[in-house]
Design a protein around this motif. Sequence first.
Motif, PDB file in Angstrom:
ATOM      1  N   ASP A  96       0.806  -1.225   0.000  1.00  0.00           N
ATOM      2  CA  ASP A  96       0.000   0.000   0.000  1.00  0.00           C
ATOM      3  C   ASP A  96       0.839   1.276   0.000  1.00  0.00           C
ATOM      4  N   ASP A  97       2.003   1.249   0.653  1.00  0.00           N
ATOM      5  CA  ASP A  97       2.773   2.479   0.832  1.00  0.00           C
ATOM      6  C   ASP A  97       4.198   2.430   0.272  1.00  0.00           C
ATOM      7  N   LEU A 118       5.875   5.510  -2.805  1.00  0.00           N
ATOM      8  CA  LEU A 118       5.003   5.652  -3.977  1.00  0.00           C
ATOM      9  C   LEU A 118       5.334   6.915  -4.756  1.00  0.00           C
ATOM     10  N   SER A 119       5.777   7.963  -4.063  1.00  0.00           N
ATOM     11  CA  SER A 119       6.191   9.198  -4.724  1.00  0.00           C
ATOM     12  C   SER A 119       7.420   8.949  -5.598  1.00  0.00           C
ATOM     13  N   LEU A 152       9.935   7.827 -10.934  1.00  0.00           N
ATOM     14  CA  LEU A 152      10.641   6.894 -11.807  1.00  0.00           C
ATOM     15  C   LEU A 152       9.844   6.632 -13.080  1.00  0.00           C
ATOM     16  N   ALA A 153       8.558   6.400 -12.946  1.00  0.00           N
ATOM     17  CA  ALA A 153       7.705   6.141 -14.116  1.00  0.00           C
ATOM     18  C   ALA A 153       7.725   7.337 -15.070  1.00  0.00           C
ATOM     19  N   ARG A 194       1.321  17.153  -8.400  1.00  0.00           N
ATOM     20  CA  ARG A 194       0.029  16.485  -8.553  1.00  0.00           C
ATOM     21  C   ARG A 194      -1.088  17.515  -8.562  1.00  0.00           C
ATOM     22  N   LYS A 195      -1.975  17.381  -9.512  1.00  0.00           N
ATOM     23  CA  LYS A 195      -3.145  18.261  -9.575  1.00  0.00           C
ATOM     24  C   LYS A 195      -4.212  17.737  -8.628  1.00  0.00           C
TER      25      LYS A 195
END
Length: 79
Positions: free
Chosen positions: A33-34, A55-56, A61-62, A76-77
């Motif tokens: 989850d984290d 996750l950030s 990376l992506a 992030r919007k």
Amino acid sequence: MFTIEHDFDATIITLIDEGSPSLREDIVIRAADDRVSVAQFDAGAQTEAVVTLSLSQLRDLAAALDLPEGSYRLVRKTP
């Protein structure tokens, strides 16, 4: 080739190297989850190397895979 398994607390993806001539050890990605952990066995050292990303960091990376050289900050919007 790869496999996907769903545990109660994480999804586990195993990447299996089918290339030649020099095959690499399997890479195991464990997504919780984290965090996301990437592990690979090092046959020379007889140890497992593990890298854990938040996750950030995974989002960064992506995004980085599709960007040219430079320094970036993702914003992030909010909906």
